[in-house]
Write an enzyme that holds these catalytic residues in place. Structure first.
Site, PDB file in Angstrom:
ATOM      1  N   CYS A  80       0.831  -1.189   0.000  1.00  9.86           N
ATOM      2  CA  CYS A  80       0.000   0.000   0.000  1.00  9.86           C
ATOM      3  C   CYS A  80       0.869   1.243   0.000  1.00  9.86           C
ATOM      4  O   CYS A  80       2.103   1.171   0.000  1.00  9.86           O
ATOM      5  CB  CYS A  80      -0.900   0.015   1.239  1.00  9.86           C
ATOM      6  SG  CYS A  80      -1.866  -1.493   1.458  1.00  9.86           S
ATOM      7  N   ARG A 140      -4.799   1.432  -0.812  1.00 11.81           N
ATOM      8  CA  ARG A 140      -4.618  -0.007  -0.648  1.00 11.81           C
ATOM      9  C   ARG A 140      -4.432  -0.752  -1.962  1.00 11.81           C
ATOM     10  O   ARG A 140      -5.172  -0.543  -2.926  1.00 11.81           O
ATOM     11  CB  ARG A 140      -5.835  -0.601   0.075  1.00 11.81           C
ATOM     12  CG  ARG A 140      -5.632  -2.083   0.423  1.00 11.81           C
ATOM     13  CD  ARG A 140      -6.850  -2.714   1.045  1.00 11.81           C
ATOM     14  NE  ARG A 140      -6.564  -4.087   1.481  1.00 11.81           N
ATOM     15  CZ  ARG A 140      -7.458  -5.047   1.603  1.00 11.81           C
ATOM     16  NH1 ARG A 140      -8.733  -4.781   1.346  1.00 11.81           N
ATOM     17  NH2 ARG A 140      -7.112  -6.259   2.003  1.00 11.81           N
ATOM     18  N   SER A 179      11.250 -11.730  -6.537  1.00 11.25           N
ATOM     19  CA  SER A 179      12.460 -11.280  -7.211  1.00 11.25           C
ATOM     20  C   SER A 179      13.707 -11.902  -6.578  1.00 11.25           C
ATOM     21  O   SER A 179      13.731 -12.211  -5.386  1.00 11.25           O
ATOM     22  CB  SER A 179      12.548  -9.748  -7.132  1.00 11.25           C
ATOM     23  OG  SER A 179      13.839  -9.281  -7.462  1.00 11.25           O
ATOM     24  N   GLY A 180      14.770 -12.026  -7.387  1.00  7.89           N
ATOM     25  CA  GLY A 180      16.053 -12.504  -6.882  1.00  7.89           C
ATOM     26  C   GLY A 180      16.945 -11.387  -6.372  1.00  7.89           C
ATOM     27  O   GLY A 180      18.122 -11.624  -6.059  1.00  7.89           O
TER      28      GLY A 180
END
Length: 614
Positions: free
Chosen positions: A2, A50, A378-379
């Protein structure tokens, strides 16, 4: 995920300031497209936008509750707490009753039970603010690694705060002023803890609680990287890393909306994607994966000093082995150089970052992903945690009395100060700024008893990456993804994993003479041989000469505005030479200078900052 904002003013009734509160809240609309809310009571105003991820019908904010002490406690919260089910169960045994299944309500009740001590119990990425009317105080808390952003701006009678500077700048009390020190931070490529570039504004530092009361502002640190002995042998360490990765990926796959993985074909994202695919496959689900590519890049790729191989062949190897539903997002130079895309990135980051096509491509990738998924894993951060960058192995970078990445950065991108007006470059004195910053950063590293000089130096390098470098990338990832309403989670930032690997000696982190040895062996059974053997390659950048030519054309348009304020900073003569050069697309330094200049000019147009110049 948010966007949050708020205003505390102990000397006024903010019920008369709804217009300003609404304006602050609406700047966060991109972070929260699903719902909005405000909570205004006397000296406090809270705003929330939100992005619904967990408990879609519930979890609406601001969330408040009346306490037995007859005082309201209200909260605005951004992020995800991955151990909220365990905390909920513990709180239930202590008598708490819940009306939603959201992690937001768990955090609020956790505060009621433990006060600011709730921070020690959270596993996740979060930034939240709680107004406690019982003590007339605001409590702001940020996650340990700084994954979620949070800024504040002290005023004469309270504070303004927001997920991003733009929320604070929407209030007339906040001045749009940037001092020389702010400019230094823009150009440094080092994240100074607490620094927000805008004069008078601060960031809530990672692992920190900031408390605002009628008597002032207090800061307390609840977490920082600690040096501890590592007693596990190689096999035990590899197994422990695998266990931690399995657990953190499992926790971060929890979502009530579609999720996916970001796949680059490197070790980090490949291991994470393969773990996610195996875990979801066990319950009959598949993983969607996405990668970025450029038109003609794979077919015409030319190795350069930073990247030896293109990503796409490795991406496809992983997708085939893991069985993901994969999609390449292929971009062309016209898209990458589009001034409108550049403007959207600057608006997202509130700053002229100067990363050019690497920022534009990330924005366009996230925008395309958002059509299919709301959450992406994600890496990011594995290189900082496990020691993956070339500077960890570069003798010159290791020995330098400077931030190691800057040694390699200057080698490949040149001296960016060359683009600046001489008086500005001298006034900034970046060498002294970075030297002071470096010494302060190194002074915070604890040495292990009996540690050799070499092992201590590698510990220092690791600490610098985890506290001064990765935060740049985490902020970039958060801002650009949230600009399109995409929540990006980072399993490698789990603080348990960070603490464990940080304290492993360098001899163990690189036991086979390669980067990220522990991660590679911990996930070897999941990886294609091609990825197992691949050398680290940074985030991709287009090699298409048409992109550099487009930058030159954009710069020519800028030169047609001789009174543009960017020329108070950037040398007009340098830019004139750059647009005439046949080498702008063949050297990193020339292209990077053009990208930096165009970013600065757009930022000045969009934000109208008052820049204090010599």
């Amino acid at each position: 995920m948010c966007g949050i904002t708020g205003w505390i003013s102990y000397q006024r009734d903010l019920r008369r300031e709804h217009t300003t509160v609404d304006a602050m809240t609406e700047t966060m609309a991109c972070r929260g497209p699903d719902a909005r809310g405000t909570w205004v009571h006397g000296p406090v105003a809270l705003g929330h936008r939100r992005l619904a991820i967990i408990d879609l019908p519930g979890g609406k904010q601001p969330m408040s509750t009346e306490t037995p002490e007859r005082g309201a406690v209200a909260m605005v919260y951004s992020g995800e707490v991955y151990n909220f089910t365990e905390l909920r169960a513990e709180l239930a045994t202590r008598g708490h009753r819940f009306t939603t299944t959201s992690d937001t309500e768990v955090v609020l009740h956790g505060y009621l039970e433990w006060g600011a001590g709730i921070a020690d119990r959270l596993n996740g990425m979060y930034a939240f603010a709680i107004w406690d009317s019982r003590e007339q105080k605001l409590v702001m808390i940020r996650d340990r690694m700084g994954i979620k952003p949070l800024y504040y701006y002290p005023t004469h009678d309270g504070v303004l705060f927001g997920s991003e500077p733009k929320a604070i700048l929407a209030n007339p009390l906040a001045e749009r002023r940037v001092s020389l020190d702010g400019l230094r931070e823009v150009f440094a490529f080092v994240k100074t803890p607490g620094h927000a570039v805008w004069e008078g504004m601060r960031e809530v530092e990672p692992g920190t609680v900031v408390t605002v009361g009628p008597s002032g502002i207090r800061t307390d640190v609840y977490w920082r990287l600690r040096t501890e002995p590592h007693t596990d042998d190689k096999e035990t360490s590899i197994a422990r890393v695998r266990d931690l990765l399995e657990d953190t990926v499992r926790r971060q796959l929890v979502s009530d909306v579609p999720r996916c993985t970001l796949l680059s074909g490197g070790l980090d994202s490949s291991a994470m994607t393969a773990l996610a695919a195996r875990q979801l496959g066990a319950v009959g689900e598949s993983v969607r994966s996405f990668a970025v590519d450029f038109v003609g890049q794979t077919e015409n790729f030319v190795p350069d000093p930073l990247r030896a191989t293109p990503d796409t062949p490795y991406v496809h190897d992983v997708a085939a082995l893991a069985g993901t539903e994969h999609q390449d997002i292929v971009l062309d130079s016209q898209q990458l150089a589009d001034p409108e895309v550049r403007a959207k990135v600057i608006r997202a980051r509130d700053l002229p970052a100067g990363l050019g096509d690497m920022d534009s491509s990330l924005y366009l990738l996230f925008r395309a992903i958002r059509e299919h998924s709301t959450v992406a894993l994600s890496g990011e951060s594995a290189d900082e945690v496990f020691g993956g960058y070339q500077q960890f192995f570069d003798e010159k970078a290791r020995a330098a009395d400077n931030f190691p990445w800057l040694v390699r950065y200057d080698r490949h991108f040149g001296d960016y100060e060359g683009i600046l007006v001489d008086t500005v470059a001298k006034a900034l004195n970046m060498e002294a700024y970075l030297r002071d910053n470096y010494r302060k950063a190194v002074s915070l590293v604890e040495r292990l008893d009996g540690e050799s000089d070499f092992e201590n130096r590698m510990r220092v390098i690791s600490h610098l990456h985890l506290t001064r470098f990765v935060r740049i990338l985490l902020d970039r990832k958060d801002r650009v993804s949230m600009a399109v309403g995409l929540e990006v989670r980072v399993p490698y930032c789990d603080h348990r994993l960070v603490e464990y690997v940080y304290n492993a000696p360098w001899a163990l982190k690189s036991f086979d003479g390669r980067e990220k040895s522990l991660l590679r062996e911990a996930t070897a059974d999941l990886l294609p041989r091609s990825v197992y053997d691949r050398v680290k390659s940074p985030y991709p950048s287009t090699q298409d000469l048409k992109y550099a030519i487009a930058l030159q054309e954009n710069a020519k348009d800028l030169l047609a505005e001789p009174s543009h304020p960017v020329f108070d900073l950037v040398s007009r003569a340098w830019l004139q030479d750059a647009v005439r050069s046949d080498h702008a697309g063949t050297t990193f330094a020339s292209r990077h200078g053009l990208e930096r200049t165009l970013d600065l000019a757009l930022w000045m147009d969009m934000y109208r900052p008052t820049v204090e110049l010599p």
